[in-house]
Enzyme design. Structure first.
Site, PDB file in Angstrom:
ATOM      1  N   HIS A   1       0.848  -1.199   0.000  1.00  0.00           N
ATOM      2  CA  HIS A   1       0.000   0.000   0.000  1.00  0.00           C
ATOM      3  C   HIS A   1       0.879   1.244   0.000  1.00  0.00           C
ATOM      4  O   HIS A   1       2.115   1.148   0.093  1.00  0.00           O
ATOM      5  CB  HIS A   1      -0.971  -0.002   1.176  1.00  0.00           C
ATOM      6  CG  HIS A   1      -0.335   0.099   2.533  1.00  0.00           C
ATOM      7  ND1 HIS A   1       0.522  -0.850   3.041  1.00  0.00           N
ATOM      8  CD2 HIS A   1      -0.441   1.058   3.508  1.00  0.00           C
ATOM      9  CE1 HIS A   1       0.901  -0.505   4.267  1.00  0.00           C
ATOM     10  NE2 HIS A   1       0.345   0.655   4.558  1.00  0.00           N
TER      11      HIS A   1
ATOM     12  N   HIS B   1       1.304   3.905   2.064  1.00  0.00           N
ATOM     13  CA  HIS B   1       1.814   4.650   3.207  1.00  0.00           C
ATOM     14  C   HIS B   1       3.337   4.624   3.141  1.00  0.00           C
ATOM     15  O   HIS B   1       3.937   3.594   2.812  1.00  0.00           O
ATOM     16  CB  HIS B   1       1.303   4.059   4.527  1.00  0.00           C
ATOM     17  CG  HIS B   1      -0.087   4.525   4.872  1.00  0.00           C
ATOM     18  ND1 HIS B   1      -0.926   3.838   5.716  1.00  0.00           N
ATOM     19  CD2 HIS B   1      -0.783   5.636   4.471  1.00  0.00           C
ATOM     20  CE1 HIS B   1      -2.071   4.502   5.833  1.00  0.00           C
ATOM     21  NE2 HIS B   1      -2.005   5.581   5.086  1.00  0.00           N
TER      22      HIS B   1
ATOM     23  N   ASP C   1       5.941   4.392   4.958  1.00  0.00           N
ATOM     24  CA  ASP C   1       6.834   3.435   5.603  1.00  0.00           C
ATOM     25  C   ASP C   1       6.860   2.089   4.878  1.00  0.00           C
ATOM     26  O   ASP C   1       7.594   1.192   5.276  1.00  0.00           O
ATOM     27  CB  ASP C   1       6.463   3.244   7.079  1.00  0.00           C
ATOM     28  CG  ASP C   1       5.017   2.838   7.298  1.00  0.00           C
ATOM     29  OD1 ASP C   1       4.151   3.296   6.538  1.00  0.00           O
ATOM     30  OD2 ASP C   1       4.744   2.074   8.250  1.00  0.00           O
ATOM     31  N   HIS C   2       6.082   1.974   3.791  1.00  0.00           N
ATOM     32  CA  HIS C   2       6.081   0.732   3.018  1.00  0.00           C
ATOM     33  C   HIS C   2       6.601   0.903   1.598  1.00  0.00           C
ATOM     34  O   HIS C   2       6.759  -0.096   0.885  1.00  0.00           O
ATOM     35  CB  HIS C   2       4.671   0.138   2.993  1.00  0.00           C
ATOM     36  CG  HIS C   2       4.226  -0.352   4.336  1.00  0.00           C
ATOM     37  ND1 HIS C   2       4.259  -1.677   4.709  1.00  0.00           N
ATOM     38  CD2 HIS C   2       3.768   0.329   5.421  1.00  0.00           C
ATOM     39  CE1 HIS C   2       3.829  -1.794   5.955  1.00  0.00           C
ATOM     40  NE2 HIS C   2       3.524  -0.590   6.403  1.00  0.00           N
TER      41      HIS C   2
ATOM     42  N   HIS D   1      -7.306  -1.439   5.952  1.00  0.00           N
ATOM     43  CA  HIS D   1      -6.467  -0.409   6.543  1.00  0.00           C
ATOM     44  C   HIS D   1      -7.105   0.950   6.247  1.00  0.00           C
ATOM     45  O   HIS D   1      -8.188   1.027   5.652  1.00  0.00           O
ATOM     46  CB  HIS D   1      -5.058  -0.515   5.966  1.00  0.00           C
ATOM     47  CG  HIS D   1      -4.026   0.283   6.701  1.00  0.00           C
ATOM     48  ND1 HIS D   1      -3.973   0.376   8.076  1.00  0.00           N
ATOM     49  CD2 HIS D   1      -2.983   1.044   6.246  1.00  0.00           C
ATOM     50  CE1 HIS D   1      -2.957   1.140   8.427  1.00  0.00           C
ATOM     51  NE2 HIS D   1      -2.354   1.556   7.338  1.00  0.00           N
TER      52      HIS D   1
ATOM     53  N   ASP E   1      -0.375  -3.878   6.908  1.00  0.00           N
ATOM     54  CA  ASP E   1      -1.189  -3.107   7.841  1.00  0.00           C
ATOM     55  C   ASP E   1      -2.676  -3.426   7.712  1.00  0.00           C
ATOM     56  O   ASP E   1      -3.243  -3.340   6.613  1.00  0.00           O
ATOM     57  CB  ASP E   1      -0.984  -1.610   7.600  1.00  0.00           C
ATOM     58  CG  ASP E   1       0.461  -1.186   7.828  1.00  0.00           C
ATOM     59  OD1 ASP E   1       1.328  -2.071   7.915  1.00  0.00           O
ATOM     60  OD2 ASP E   1       0.708   0.023   7.920  1.00  0.00           O
TER      61      ASP E   1
ATOM     62  N   HIS F   1       6.101  -4.781  12.459  1.00  0.00           N
ATOM     63  CA  HIS F   1       5.475  -3.469  12.341  1.00  0.00           C
ATOM     64  C   HIS F   1       5.255  -2.862  13.730  1.00  0.00           C
ATOM     65  O   HIS F   1       4.190  -2.353  14.057  1.00  0.00           O
ATOM     66  CB  HIS F   1       4.153  -3.562  11.566  1.00  0.00           C
ATOM     67  CG  HIS F   1       3.702  -2.262  10.976  1.00  0.00           C
ATOM     68  ND1 HIS F   1       2.751  -1.470  11.575  1.00  0.00           N
ATOM     69  CD2 HIS F   1       4.063  -1.622   9.837  1.00  0.00           C
ATOM     70  CE1 HIS F   1       2.541  -0.396  10.845  1.00  0.00           C
ATOM     71  NE2 HIS F   1       3.331  -0.463   9.760  1.00  0.00           N
TER      72      HIS F   1
END
Length: 303
Positions: free
Chosen positions: A62, A64, A66-67, A142, A212, A270
């Site tokens: 996805h 976001h 941090d990914h 999410h 997530d 995570h």
């Protein structure tokens, strides 16, 4: 046949306590797959001795940061070191727009062919398959569209009984057929059953990556019976309300999910930046699922 996962990053949202944002390398019989690509991924690859040009497929769950915020840097470095082979990238449709803008304004024309495969966030399906491995997606829940990934090994070969086939002087040219379960007929017409010459094939293995998500029953059918599940466990259960608010899962819930889906092993990850000591998360998960482990950066986990 090798089937293992290297943890490159296991932190949520921000790097903290020398933990990096989410990223993993899956090694399946020396085929390397990258799962998510948080900030600093290429440095982690270098630190743990993984040559980025050996990676043939990248999966982004996805959008976001941090990914995926490490992705542009990684793709650019592959270009700079002279990559020539195709690279397959799987992710949300909007990811291609993000990359196109980055490369447009940096005036970068990649030396290699970047093949983009848009993932439908709502529809499960197979996105990659060859003779030995199948990769499928399933929807998670999410704050934004997010997908999980399941890696299923293809049918495995039977194990030859070496002493038996040698004693019978079975020509080596017949070995592959016997491993597939076919009988052997010698030059005199005598039939030797595959069961006489080999052991049954080992069970095919599976790895599930649950990025997530808030806990919900909708995705559980897609992760049933996995040998190893990685499931986010951002919070301890005393913060269950915060987990629901942010569409995340607690360590206790991750353990319950592994138990309910009959997983063989569970990997937690995570982790929230609020936790320096991760042992309480492990203890919480193990209170319901004893075969839980903490994902640890730089460590390989066998599927």
């Amino acid at each position: 046949m090798k089937f293992e996962v290297l943890i490159l990053g296991n932190s949520s949202a921000t790097p903290m306590f020398d933990r990096h944002p989410t990223s993993q390398v899956l090694n399946f019989n020396e085929q390397l797959f990258l799962i998510d690509c948080g900030e600093g991924t290429q440095m982690q690859l270098s630190r743990y001795g993984i040559k980025s040009n050996r990676i043939g497929h990248i999966f982004i769950s996805h959008l976001h940061g941090d990914h995926y915020l490490g992705l542009v840097g990684l793709l650019s470095s592959m270009h700079l070191v002279g990559r020539k082979s195709d690279l397959h990238l799987y992710g949300p449709a909007a990811l291609k727009e993000i990359l196109d803008i980055q490369f447009l304004h940096s005036e970068t024309v990649l030396r290699y062919n970047l093949v983009f495969h848009a993932i439908s966030p709502d529809t499960p399906g197979v996105i990659f398959e060859n003779r030995t491995l199948r990769v499928s997606t399933f929807p998670l829940k999410h704050r934004i569209a997010c997908t999980g990934f399941r890696f299923d090994e293809g049918p495995r070969a039977r194990t030859l009984l070496g002493d038996v086939v040698q004693a019978l002087q079975v020509p080596t040219v017949y070995y592959p057929a016997i491993k597939k379960g076919m009988d052997y007929v010698d030059e005199n017409g005598k039939v030797y059953k595959a069961d006489e010459l080999s052991l049954p094939a080992p069970k095919s293995r599976s790895y599930v990556y649950c990025s997530d998500t808030v806990r919900t029953p909708e995705y559980l059918p897609y992760i049933q019976g996995a040998d190893l599940i990685y499931h986010e466990s951002t919070f301890l259960h005393d913060m269950a309300d915060r987990a629901k608010e942010t569409f995340h899962t607690t360590a206790l819930e991750a353990g319950e999910i592994a138990l309910e889906t009959q997983a063989k092993k569970l990997l937690l990850g995570h982790y929230s930046a609020r936790y320096r000591d991760l042992n309480p998360l492990l203890e919480e998960a193990r209170s319901v699922f004893p075969r839980a482990e903490l994902s640890v950066e730089g460590r390989w986990f066998t599927v």
